[in-house]
Design an enzyme around this catalytic site. Structure first.
Site, PDB file in Angstrom:
ATOM      1  N   SER A 119       4.507  33.491   5.094  1.00 33.17           N
ATOM      2  CA  SER A 119       4.708  33.456   3.650  1.00 33.17           C
ATOM      3  C   SER A 119       3.486  32.918   2.932  1.00 33.17           C
ATOM      4  O   SER A 119       3.439  32.957   1.704  1.00 33.17           O
ATOM      5  CB  SER A 119       5.962  32.656   3.292  1.00 33.17           C
ATOM      6  N   GLU A 152       6.483  42.435   0.686  1.00 32.17           N
ATOM      7  CA  GLU A 152       5.100  42.342   0.206  1.00 32.17           C
ATOM      8  C   GLU A 152       4.204  42.739   1.381  1.00 32.17           C
ATOM      9  O   GLU A 152       4.272  42.122   2.444  1.00 32.17           O
ATOM     10  CB  GLU A 152       4.827  40.867  -0.151  1.00 32.17           C
ATOM     11  N   ASN A 190       4.484  33.930  -3.824  1.00 32.48           N
ATOM     12  CA  ASN A 190       4.431  32.464  -3.847  1.00 32.48           C
ATOM     13  C   ASN A 190       3.390  31.906  -4.805  1.00 32.48           C
ATOM     14  O   ASN A 190       3.473  30.762  -5.215  1.00 32.48           O
ATOM     15  CB  ASN A 190       4.224  31.922  -2.434  1.00 32.48           C
TER      16      ASN A 190
END
Ligand code: NAI
Length: 283
Positions: A119, A152, A190
């Site tokens: 992530s 993503e 993020n």
């Protein structure tokens, strides 16, 4: 390249979800974990979720059985020898991930693609430890994987167009929407989400409002399905802090400094829902 065999490394929360959606899309899946017990638990989680689908009439009993039959478990990395695509979902730790990628690079066939579900860690850096950086890519699924539509797709500096095209096509086959993103700290998701969560923590830290009221403003005023502090507790405050550190270090910009209150909670072991206490208390 036509993808048939997929291997998922790490059978935790994310890995088991990824294995599930791949099996549901018709791929042969091998789910690997260093801990045999974790792989078994991952399969049990998949079984439970598929059973719920059957009960809700979204899937037949037969489809459930077929999906489960497409998933094999292992704790032996050598089984990656026939994989077309490997998706890594082990712990968010650069040392652990690069070790896994180095080992996979020696096992996976030459045409094989190595994808990471990280992530926040740089894909370019992970790719650089392999001899096939053009076949390394980020495939960032959202939690819970079977529900969330977005993946993503992160292109490292050396990721080839062919690798990207194969992974985009595979993502579509998983019934998800791929979004192409270049490799910069926090990618898109993020980079935008975490500073918002961090700012919500600052508003509590500075005494502007209580956690409940901050969440209320964002839910009722901005139509967010979940307030930022509730979401932070779900993600895990340790994870939020480590992503903020990556943004802060990666851009060297003070706007990404982690809130001292976030650090304090993490030091206290208040990591959110998983430890029973974060911005809220969980029974
Ligand atoms: P988790 O802790 O639930 O699962 C990690 C699994 O990896 C564990 O079962 C562990 O035994 C296994 N593992 C550790 N080292 C290993 C190794 N060397 N080889 C094979 N297996 C190994 O973690 P989670 O939440 O599933 O996260 C996995 C990855 O997905 C992380 O990179 C995380 O940043 C990323 N991610 C997490 C999201 C989340 O909301 N939890 C969302 C999107 C990405």
């Amino acid at each position: 390249m036509e993808v048939k065999r997929v291997m998922v490394i790490g059978a935790g929360q994310m890995g088991s979800g990824i294995a599930q959606v791949c099996a549901q899309a018709g791929y042969d899946v091998i789910m690997h974990d260093v801990k045999e017990e974790a792989a078994k638990k991952g399969l049990e989680r998949i079984n439970r979720l598929l059973q719920r689908n059957v009960e809700k009439g979204r899937m037949t009993e037969e489809e459930k059985t077929e999906t489960l039959q497409r998933i094999a478990l292992t704790s032996d990395l050598q089984e990656a020898r026939d994989a077309d695509v490997v998706i890594e979902a082990v712990v968010e730790d650069m040392e652990v991930k690069t070790k896994v990628f180095q080992e996979l690079d020696n096992i996976v066939p030459d045409h094989g693609i190595l994808a990471s579900n990280t992530s926040s860690l740089p894909i370019t850096e992970i790719a650089a430890v392999t001899k096939r950086p053009e076949q390394v890519i980020g495939m960032h699924f959202m939690n819970p994987v079977p529900v969330m539509k977005l993946v993503e797709i992160i292109r490292g500096l050396q990721t080839s167009d062919e690798t990207y095209a194969t992974i985009r096509e595979m993502t579509n086959k998983l019934n998800k929407t791929p979004v192409e993103v270049n490799d910069f700290p926090g990618f898109v998701s993020n980079r935008i989400l975490m500073p918002m969560i961090n700012e919500a923590i600052y508003t509590v830290y500075e005494g502007v409002a209580s956690p409940e009221d901050v969440d209320r403003v964002m839910k009722l005023g901005m139509n967010h399905p979940m307030g930022p502090l509730t979401l932070a507790d779900f993600i895990g405050l340790d994870t939020c802090l480590s992503i903020m550190e990556i943004l802060y270090e990666g851009f060297g910009d003070s706007k990404y400094r982690p809130c001292p209150l976030l650090r304090k909670y993490v030091k206290a072991g208040w990591l959110g829902k998983k430890t029973g206490r974060g911005f809220y208390v969980y029974e």
